[in-house]
Design a protein around this motif. Sequence first.
Motif, short mmCIF file in Angstrom:
data_model
loop_
_atom_site.label_atom_id
_atom_site.label_comp_id
_atom_site.label_asym_id
_atom_site.label_seq_id
_atom_site.Cartn_x
_atom_site.Cartn_y
_atom_site.Cartn_z
N ASP A 146 0.73 -1.40 0.03
CA ASP A 146 0.17 0.43 -0.20
C ASP A 146 0.76 1.48 -0.04
N LEU A 184 18.23 16.03 -1.43
CA LEU A 184 17.31 17.59 -1.63
C LEU A 184 15.77 16.49 -2.43
N VAL A 185 16.41 15.80 -3.56
CA VAL A 185 15.74 15.80 -4.50
C VAL A 185 15.06 14.56 -3.94
N THR A 187 13.03 14.91 -1.26
CA THR A 187 12.40 15.65 0.14
C THR A 187 10.48 15.55 -0.83
N VAL A 188 10.93 15.19 -1.56
CA VAL A 188 9.56 15.26 -2.07
C VAL A 188 8.77 13.71 -1.60
N ILE A 192 4.73 13.01 1.43
CA ILE A 192 4.26 11.58 -0.09
C ILE A 192 3.41 10.08 0.96
N TRP A 200 -4.96 8.16 -0.61
CA TRP A 200 -4.89 6.80 -1.16
C TRP A 200 -6.24 6.24 0.12
N TYR A 201 -6.41 5.13 -0.82
CA TYR A 201 -7.21 3.83 -0.24
C TYR A 201 -5.73 3.13 -0.38
N SER A 202 -5.61 3.23 1.14
CA SER A 202 -4.66 2.10 1.77
C SER A 202 -4.49 0.98 2.60
N LEU A 203 -4.07 0.45 3.51
CA LEU A 203 -4.54 -0.88 4.27
C LEU A 203 -4.48 0.61 5.53
N HIS A 204 -3.08 0.97 5.60
CA HIS A 204 -2.35 1.68 6.40
C HIS A 204 -3.71 2.88 6.98
N GLN A 205 -3.44 2.34 8.85
CA GLN A 205 -4.90 3.35 8.79
C GLN A 205 -4.44 4.89 9.06
N PRO A 206 -4.98 6.01 8.72
CA PRO A 206 -4.87 7.36 9.01
C PRO A 206 -4.55 7.44 10.25
N LYS A 210 -3.16 14.10 15.95
CA LYS A 210 -3.83 14.99 14.97
C LYS A 210 -3.12 16.67 15.35
N SER B 19 12.01 18.81 -8.94
CA SER B 19 11.78 17.09 -8.44
C SER B 19 9.83 17.33 -7.82
N THR B 20 9.74 18.08 -7.15
CA THR B 20 8.58 18.14 -6.63
C THR B 20 7.53 18.26 -7.12
N ASN B 35 -3.72 3.46 -5.13
CA ASN B 35 -4.65 3.20 -4.23
C ASN B 35 -5.10 1.21 -4.20
N LEU B 36 -5.14 1.42 -2.66
CA LEU B 36 -4.56 -0.48 -2.79
C LEU B 36 -5.64 -0.99 -3.15
N PHE B 37 -7.32 -0.52 -2.68
CA PHE B 37 -8.23 -1.01 -3.79
C PHE B 37 -9.49 0.01 -3.72
N LYS B 123 -9.22 -3.85 8.24
CA LYS B 123 -8.28 -2.64 8.09
C LYS B 123 -8.49 -2.22 9.63
N HIS B 124 -7.27 -2.06 10.38
CA HIS B 124 -7.86 -1.37 11.66
C HIS B 124 -7.75 0.24 10.86
#
Lengths: 265, 147
Positions: A146, A184-185, A187-188, A192, A200-206, A210, B19-20, B35-37, B123-124
Amino acid sequence: MYFPGPSFERSETPSIIAAAMWTFFHKLGSPPWLYTISGQILRWLLPAALLALVVGMCWGLLFTAPDFRQGNSYRIIYIHVPAAVVALGGYYIMAIAGAISLIWKMKMADIAMLAAAPVGAALTFIALVTGSIWGKPTWGTWWVWDARITSMLILLFLYLGVMALYEAYDNKVAASRACAVLALVGTVNIPIIYKSVDWWYSLHQPASIKFTGGSTIDPSMLYPLLLCIVAFYALFACALMANMRVTILDRERRTGWVRRLVEES
Amino acid sequence: MHPVRRQRLWVVLSIVIFSTAAIGLVVYALRGNINLFYPPIEVASGAAPLDTPIRVGGMVVDGSVKRADDSLEVSFMVTDYQATVPVVYTGILPDLFAEGEGVVASGRLDASGTLQADEVLAKHDENYMPPEVAEALENSAAKGVTP
């Protein structure tokens, strides 16, 4: 010892604060001064960092309640999150040191950049391994491609890449210039990694912690976690300085002040 | 600042900015693949391909989990509160799999729109709290008090 004084090239309003800042900046460029001051800082920062780590870990691992769904396995958060946070923060330190070394040709910035790379790589590795160990019982898998996990793996390769690139050159001036550009390159990748779970949709939680709005981790679990993050940052600073001191001694081994230091000890 | 250093500062800034921008555009172009799913709404709208290995993620619908009596087969519905996708899976589910919780199932969509899963991951979410706090929240929710 020679310290270059403050210089006010093209500066119209030399104030006292600017003068003090320039003096500090120039002193940072002096190997003996940096070696001495980092020794003095390490003397109290290292015990303080270790104390904070022991207190934070004991608090988190022994004195907090288990999670309502994960039980005790959530406690890996007290290693995983601090390691990941400092791995990201450490990358900025490496890249900023690289930028200073490119612009001002400051040798000490160069040393700081190279000293940060192995520490950051170790922290990224810890974050990946602990995440994997937590992922097996929680998600049901050791690894999934992910966005968060993959970008974190790229971070590990960036750190290792900086280390490998430096070793690949015989000309060390060219080597550190190439390393600074790579840093430096790269750092982008940091924003991310940070935003991957939101973009993106990921398995890892947000993120649970905060900066704006309420954190979604109970305060009784949050405070030891924050202490662990502070401890990891302090340990990063200690490892960075210890690493730099070794490199300073190695590069300055033919100079008078290092010889005197050896004779004294 | 010395003109030479000022120039080098601009070089450093342009390295970071360009580069960014370059990597940002690549990531933007590949966003569908990152996107994973697929969420169930994209499965329902036909964006997800049939009979191709894909992942579908969402919440397990309350009361939808049905287990077979004589095998490890389990079926459930996955929703994103806009559409639902039925999932059939044979095997052991992760410990944190539960109704009303997040799940990511990988497998192939058959002609009837059911995901024939070969792997189901839990998915936790980002909520961490002690059991007593969770209980208190549940009680206050039952009484109709919003925390």
